[in-house]
Design a protein around this motif. Structure first.
Motif, PDB file in Angstrom:
ATOM      1  N   TYR A   1      34.789 121.295  93.766  1.00 35.23           N
ATOM      2  CA  TYR A   1      34.555 120.063  93.011  1.00 35.23           C
ATOM      3  C   TYR A   1      33.537 119.188  93.727  1.00 35.23           C
ATOM      4  O   TYR A   1      32.624 118.642  93.114  1.00 35.23           O
ATOM      5  CB  TYR A   1      35.881 119.326  92.837  1.00 35.23           C
ATOM      6  N   ASN A   2      33.714 119.058  95.045  1.00 37.08           N
ATOM      7  CA  ASN A   2      32.744 118.353  95.892  1.00 37.08           C
ATOM      8  C   ASN A   2      31.863 119.405  96.547  1.00 37.08           C
ATOM      9  O   ASN A   2      32.147 119.881  97.639  1.00 37.08           O
ATOM     10  CB  ASN A   2      33.480 117.505  96.932  1.00 37.08           C
ATOM     11  N   ARG A   3      30.800 119.791  95.841  1.00 36.74           N
ATOM     12  CA  ARG A   3      29.962 120.905  96.296  1.00 36.74           C
ATOM     13  C   ARG A   3      29.300 120.615  97.640  1.00 36.74           C
ATOM     14  O   ARG A   3      29.191 121.496  98.495  1.00 36.74           O
ATOM     15  CB  ARG A   3      28.899 121.205  95.230  1.00 36.74           C
ATOM     16  N   GLU A   4      28.860 119.392  97.848  1.00 35.54           N
ATOM     17  CA  GLU A   4      28.196 119.046  99.108  1.00 35.54           C
ATOM     18  C   GLU A   4      29.137 119.215 100.289  1.00 35.54           C
ATOM     19  O   GLU A   4      28.757 119.759 101.331  1.00 35.54           O
ATOM     20  CB  GLU A   4      27.685 117.600  99.041  1.00 35.54           C
ATOM     21  N   TRP A   5      30.386 118.789 100.116  1.00 39.74           N
ATOM     22  CA  TRP A   5      31.363 118.900 101.207  1.00 39.74           C
ATOM     23  C   TRP A   5      31.681 120.348 101.535  1.00 39.74           C
ATOM     24  O   TRP A   5      31.664 120.748 102.702  1.00 39.74           O
ATOM     25  CB  TRP A   5      32.645 118.157 100.811  1.00 39.74           C
ATOM     26  N   ILE A   6      31.986 121.166 100.526  1.00 42.19           N
ATOM     27  CA  ILE A   6      32.376 122.550 100.801  1.00 42.19           C
ATOM     28  C   ILE A   6      31.221 123.336 101.387  1.00 42.19           C
ATOM     29  O   ILE A   6      31.396 124.151 102.292  1.00 42.19           O
ATOM     30  CB  ILE A   6      32.954 123.250  99.537  1.00 42.19           C
ATOM     31  N   GLU A   7      30.010 123.087 100.896  1.00 49.00           N
ATOM     32  CA  GLU A   7      28.855 123.788 101.458  1.00 49.00           C
ATOM     33  C   GLU A   7      28.660 123.420 102.921  1.00 49.00           C
ATOM     34  O   GLU A   7      28.335 124.275 103.750  1.00 49.00           O
ATOM     35  CB  GLU A   7      27.597 123.481 100.644  1.00 49.00           C
ATOM     36  N   ALA A   8      28.874 122.151 103.261  1.00 45.36           N
ATOM     37  CA  ALA A   8      28.723 121.718 104.650  1.00 45.36           C
ATOM     38  C   ALA A   8      29.740 122.406 105.555  1.00 45.36           C
ATOM     39  O   ALA A   8      29.401 122.850 106.658  1.00 45.36           O
ATOM     40  CB  ALA A   8      28.870 120.201 104.743  1.00 45.36           C
ATOM     41  N   ARG A   9      30.982 122.529 105.083  1.00 50.67           N
ATOM     42  CA  ARG A   9      32.011 123.170 105.894  1.00 50.67           C
ATOM     43  C   ARG A   9      31.724 124.665 106.077  1.00 50.67           C
ATOM     44  O   ARG A   9      31.929 125.220 107.154  1.00 50.67           O
ATOM     45  CB  ARG A   9      33.392 122.986 105.254  1.00 50.67           C
ATOM     46  N   LEU A  10      31.252 125.309 105.023  1.00 47.57           N
ATOM     47  CA  LEU A  10      30.937 126.730 105.105  1.00 47.57           C
ATOM     48  C   LEU A  10      29.745 126.975 106.024  1.00 47.57           C
ATOM     49  O   LEU A  10      29.771 127.871 106.878  1.00 47.57           O
ATOM     50  CB  LEU A  10      30.652 127.288 103.706  1.00 47.57           C
ATOM     51  N   ARG A  11      28.710 126.193 105.859  1.00 52.08           N
ATOM     52  CA  ARG A  11      27.493 126.391 106.657  1.00 52.08           C
ATOM     53  C   ARG A  11      27.694 126.025 108.125  1.00 52.08           C
ATOM     54  O   ARG A  11      27.003 126.547 109.006  1.00 52.08           O
ATOM     55  CB  ARG A  11      26.339 125.581 106.065  1.00 52.08           C
ATOM     56  N   ALA A  12      28.652 125.146 108.399  1.00 48.60           N
ATOM     57  CA  ALA A  12      28.933 124.755 109.786  1.00 48.60           C
ATOM     58  C   ALA A  12      29.867 125.743 110.484  1.00 48.60           C
ATOM     59  O   ALA A  12      30.247 125.523 111.639  1.00 48.60           O
ATOM     60  CB  ALA A  12      29.545 123.359 109.810  1.00 48.60           C
TER      61      ALA A  12
ATOM     62  N   LEU B   1      42.299 117.123  98.309  1.00 48.04           N
ATOM     63  CA  LEU B   1      42.132 118.457  98.892  1.00 48.04           C
ATOM     64  C   LEU B   1      41.122 118.422 100.027  1.00 48.04           C
ATOM     65  O   LEU B   1      41.315 119.078 101.063  1.00 48.04           O
ATOM     66  CB  LEU B   1      41.690 119.447  97.808  1.00 48.04           C
ATOM     67  N   VAL B   2      40.047 117.678  99.845  1.00 46.49           N
ATOM     68  CA  VAL B   2      39.048 117.519 100.908  1.00 46.49           C
ATOM     69  C   VAL B   2      39.707 116.969 102.168  1.00 46.49           C
ATOM     70  O   VAL B   2      39.520 117.491 103.283  1.00 46.49           O
ATOM     71  CB  VAL B   2      37.903 116.599 100.448  1.00 46.49           C
ATOM     72  N   LYS B   3      40.490 115.904 102.013  1.00 40.17           N
ATOM     73  CA  LYS B   3      41.156 115.296 103.171  1.00 40.17           C
ATOM     74  C   LYS B   3      42.123 116.283 103.820  1.00 40.17           C
ATOM     75  O   LYS B   3      42.232 116.356 105.052  1.00 40.17           O
ATOM     76  CB  LYS B   3      41.913 114.046 102.735  1.00 40.17           C
ATOM     77  N   CYS B   4      42.832 117.047 102.981  1.00 45.11           N
ATOM     78  CA  CYS B   4      43.830 117.984 103.491  1.00 45.11           C
ATOM     79  C   CYS B   4      43.170 119.110 104.285  1.00 45.11           C
ATOM     80  O   CYS B   4      43.636 119.484 105.364  1.00 45.11           O
ATOM     81  CB  CYS B   4      44.632 118.541 102.318  1.00 45.11           C
ATOM     82  N   ILE B   5      42.084 119.654 103.762  1.00 50.19           N
ATOM     83  CA  ILE B   5      41.394 120.733 104.472  1.00 50.19           C
ATOM     84  C   ILE B   5      40.752 120.212 105.753  1.00 50.19           C
ATOM     85  O   ILE B   5      40.784 120.895 106.793  1.00 50.19           O
ATOM     86  CB  ILE B   5      40.353 121.405 103.559  1.00 50.19           C
ATOM     87  N   ASP B   6      40.194 119.016 105.710  1.00 49.51           N
ATOM     88  CA  ASP B   6      39.634 118.452 106.938  1.00 49.51           C
ATOM     89  C   ASP B   6      40.713 118.298 108.003  1.00 49.51           C
ATOM     90  O   ASP B   6      40.477 118.554 109.188  1.00 49.51           O
ATOM     91  CB  ASP B   6      38.971 117.098 106.644  1.00 49.51           C
ATOM     92  N   GLY B   7      41.910 117.918 107.588  1.00 49.23           N
ATOM     93  CA  GLY B   7      43.017 117.823 108.535  1.00 49.23           C
ATOM     94  C   GLY B   7      43.423 119.187 109.068  1.00 49.23           C
ATOM     95  O   GLY B   7      43.738 119.330 110.257  1.00 49.23           O
ATOM     96  N   ALA B   8      43.406 120.204 108.197  1.00 48.29           N
ATOM     97  CA  ALA B   8      43.736 121.564 108.629  1.00 48.29           C
ATOM     98  C   ALA B   8      42.687 122.090 109.605  1.00 48.29           C
ATOM     99  O   ALA B   8      43.025 122.779 110.575  1.00 48.29           O
ATOM    100  CB  ALA B   8      43.843 122.483 107.416  1.00 48.29           C
ATOM    101  N   ILE B   9      41.434 121.775 109.340  1.00 46.96           N
ATOM    102  CA  ILE B   9      40.355 122.192 110.244  1.00 46.96           C
ATOM    103  C   ILE B   9      40.560 121.589 111.631  1.00 46.96           C
ATOM    104  O   ILE B   9      40.444 122.276 112.656  1.00 46.96           O
ATOM    105  CB  ILE B   9      38.986 121.786 109.663  1.00 46.96           C
TER     106      ILE B   9
END
Length: 200
Positions: free
Chosen positions: A44-55, A172-180
Motif C-alpha cells: 500500500y505504501n510503495r515507497e516504504w516497502i521498496e526502501a525496506r527491500l532495497r536496504a 502494518l508499516v509501524k508493526c514491521i518496522d518494530g519487527a525489523i
C-alpha cells in the motif's frame, strides 16, 4: 530453524534464480488469493516497502492461488508477480500446495496475515507456522484475536471503518518496522518470543 531457512532459500534460488540471504528478516504471505485477505496491503505504501527491500532489511515471499474464475484476483497475482521482477528481495512462488506451505512455514521468520476485519472466519495458517518457529503478524481477525499479543505481532483495527485499508496499511508499516528492530537489535528476544508462541 536456520537449517530450514537455508533449505527454503535454496528452493527459492532453484525456482526463481533469485538469491535471498539467511541473515535478512524473511516474511511470507501465503494463502488463497481472495480480496478480503488483501495480498496487496503490504505494498500500500510503495515507497516504504521498496526502501525496506532495497536496504536489505526485509525479504518477502508471496505464494498462493487465485480462483480461475476470479479475474480480479488473477490480475492482482499478475501485478505482484510483475513487481517481483522489478524489486530486490521479493519473489512470488507458484505451485502453492501442502509441501510448499510446510516448507515456507518452517523456513521464514515472519508469517503475514492481512485479512480485513471481520471477514476471516478462522484463519489457521498461523497455527502451524508458529509450531514451526515463525512469528505471526496479523490483523486481529479470526483466531488471531484470541492470541497473546506478547507472542505475536498484531496490527490494525478491530472495527470496520471507511478508510480501513489505509489505516491498517499504516499500522502494518509501524508493526514491521518494530519487527525489523527486534530482529536485528534484540535477536535473543526475537527467539524468546517465537519459543513462547510455540508453547502457547
Amino acid at each position: 530453524k536456520l537449517r530450514f531457512k537455508r533449505e527454503l532459500l535454496q528452493y527459492i534460488t532453484t525456482k526463481t534464480d533469485r538469491h535471498f540471504s539467511e541473515r535478512i528478516l524473511t516474511g511470507c504471505w501465503a494463502k488463497r488469493f481472495v480480496e478480503y485477505k488483501r495480498p496487496k496491503l503490504l505494498f500500500y505504501n510503495r515507497e516504504w516497502i521498496e526502501a525496506r527491500l532495497r536496504a536489505n532489511e526485509l525479504q518477502i515471499i508471496i505464494a498462493g492461488k487465485p480462483h480461475p474464475d476470479d479475474q480480479f484476483m488473477i490480475d492482482v497475482w499478475n501485478e505482484l508477480y510483475t513487481l517481483s521482477t522489478k524489486l530486490p528481495n521479493l519473489v512470488v512462488l507458484t505451485g502453492y500446495e501442502l509441501d510448499l506451505s510446510k516448507q515456507l512455514k518452517a523456513g521464514v521468520d515472519l508469517w503475514l496475515n492481512t485479512p480485513r476485519v471481520p471477514y476471516e472466519a478462522c484463519g489457521t495458517s498461523w497455527m502451524s507456522a508458529k509450531m514451526l518457529g515463525a512469528l505471526s503478524m496479523s490483523t486481529p481477525d479470526g483466531g488471531m484475536d484470541e492470541q497473546n499479543p506478547q507472542h505475536c505481532f498484531i496490527f490494525g483495527t478491530h472495527l470496520r471503518m471507511n478508510d480501513q485499508d489505509a489505516y491498517d496499511a499504516e499500522e502494518l508499516v509501524k508493526c514491521i518496522d518494530g519487527a525489523i528492530e527486534l530482529f536485528y537489535q534484540h535477536r535473543d528476544k526475537w527467539y524468546e518470543k517465537a519459543f513462547a508462541a510455540k508453547l502457547e
